[in-house]
Design an enzyme around this catalytic site. Structure first.
Site, PDB file in Angstrom:
ATOM      1  CE  LYS A  13      -2.778   0.254   3.541  1.00 17.13           C
ATOM      2  NZ  LYS A  13      -2.676   1.565   4.210  1.00 17.13           N
ATOM      3  NE  ARG A  88      -6.015   2.037  12.257  1.00 13.73           N
ATOM      4  CZ  ARG A  88      -4.759   1.664  12.023  1.00 13.73           C
ATOM      5  NH1 ARG A  88      -3.867   2.591  11.745  1.00 13.73           N
ATOM      6  NH2 ARG A  88      -4.398   0.426  12.103  1.00 13.73           N
ATOM      7  NE  ARG A 127       8.567  -6.360   4.297  1.00 18.87           N
ATOM      8  CZ  ARG A 127       7.576  -5.697   4.879  1.00 18.87           C
ATOM      9  NH1 ARG A 127       7.629  -5.398   6.157  1.00 18.87           N
ATOM     10  NH2 ARG A 127       6.534  -5.360   4.181  1.00 18.87           N
ATOM     11  NE  ARG A 161      11.505  -4.632  10.019  1.00 18.86           N
ATOM     12  CZ  ARG A 161      11.231  -3.746   9.081  1.00 18.86           C
ATOM     13  NH1 ARG A 161      11.841  -2.586   9.084  1.00 18.86           N
ATOM     14  NH2 ARG A 161      10.342  -3.997   8.155  1.00 18.86           N
ATOM     15  NE  ARG A 172       1.342  -5.068  10.693  1.00 17.65           N
ATOM     16  CZ  ARG A 172       2.339  -5.007   9.801  1.00 17.65           C
ATOM     17  NH1 ARG A 172       3.387  -5.795   9.921  1.00 17.65           N
ATOM     18  NH2 ARG A 172       2.291  -4.171   8.804  1.00 17.65           N
TER      19      ARG A 172
END
Ligand SMILES: [Zn+2]
Length: 216
Positions: A13, A88, A127, A161, A172
């Protein structure tokens, strides 16, 4: 054009928002940037937001909405804007509608970036970031380093991370499903939603988005 961008974490996004804003010559208004700007300039709203954040609490909707209002009233946003991270939830969407109504303006489109959940998890959980420089980012599948665990750029150690762990991503996504996804139905009722796939190369997704928005 006045656009709201929505999509799950990991759908790219932020990247698409930057690119679309540039192509459409409208400011990219993200809540993250709004918070940072207000806090660094020590505005009243910034101080208020910081007091909540320092206490480990969420910034209340009213504060976010007031910051967004200030930003949308700046001269560069006269011809339109692209909102990223706001609204949101349905309550914020309602507040935004009221705000736009008092300004006598309307949204043109709500761009919904769609990505399958497993793909999103794979993108984020794969990642790997360099310990020496967080700008050196790799992906175990999509852009693997030449040597596993070692940064191609500087030789630093690569790590995952905490924010990128699979369990954090699933949490999330859950928040996105329960809080944010309902605004898509809210805007669908207003005939504003255009849904595109967020899969594939970044350039292709941008082209797809521009194509979809041109009908609005
Ligand atoms: Zn590095």
């Amino acid at each position: 054009m006045r656009i709201v961008l929505v999509g799950p974490p990991g759908a790219g996004k932020g990247t698409q928002a930057t690119r679309l804003a540039e192509k459409l010559r409208i400011p990219h208004i993200s809540t993250g940037d709004l918070f940072r700007a207000n806090i660094s300039r020590q505005t009243e709203l910034g101080k208020l937001a910081k007091s909540y954040m320092d206490a480990g609490n969420l910034v209340p909707d009213e504060v976010t909405i007031a910051m967004a209002k200030d930003r949308m009233e700046q001269s560069d946003a006269e011809g339109g804007f692209l909102l990223d991270g706001f609204p949101r939830n349905v309550s914020q969407a309602g507040a935004l509608d009221e705000l736009l109504q008092t300004e006598g303006i309307k949204l043109d489109a709500v761009l919904d970036l769609e990505a399958p959940e497993d793909e999103v998890v794979k993108r984020i959980a794969g990642r790997r970031v360099c310990r020496k420089d967080s700008a050196h980012v790799f992906h175990v599948t999509y852009s693997p380093p030449k040597q596993e665990g070692v940064c191609d750029v500087c030789g630093g150690e690569l790590y995952q991370r905490d924010d990128d762990s699979e369990s954090t991503v699933r949490t999330r996504l859950e928040v996105y499903h329960t809080q944010t996804e309902p605004i898509i139905d809210y805007y669908r009722a207003q005939g504003l939603v255009v849904t595109i796939s967020a899969m594939g190369p970044v350039d292709e997704v941008t082209a797809r988005a521009l194509e979809a928005l041109s009908g609005k």
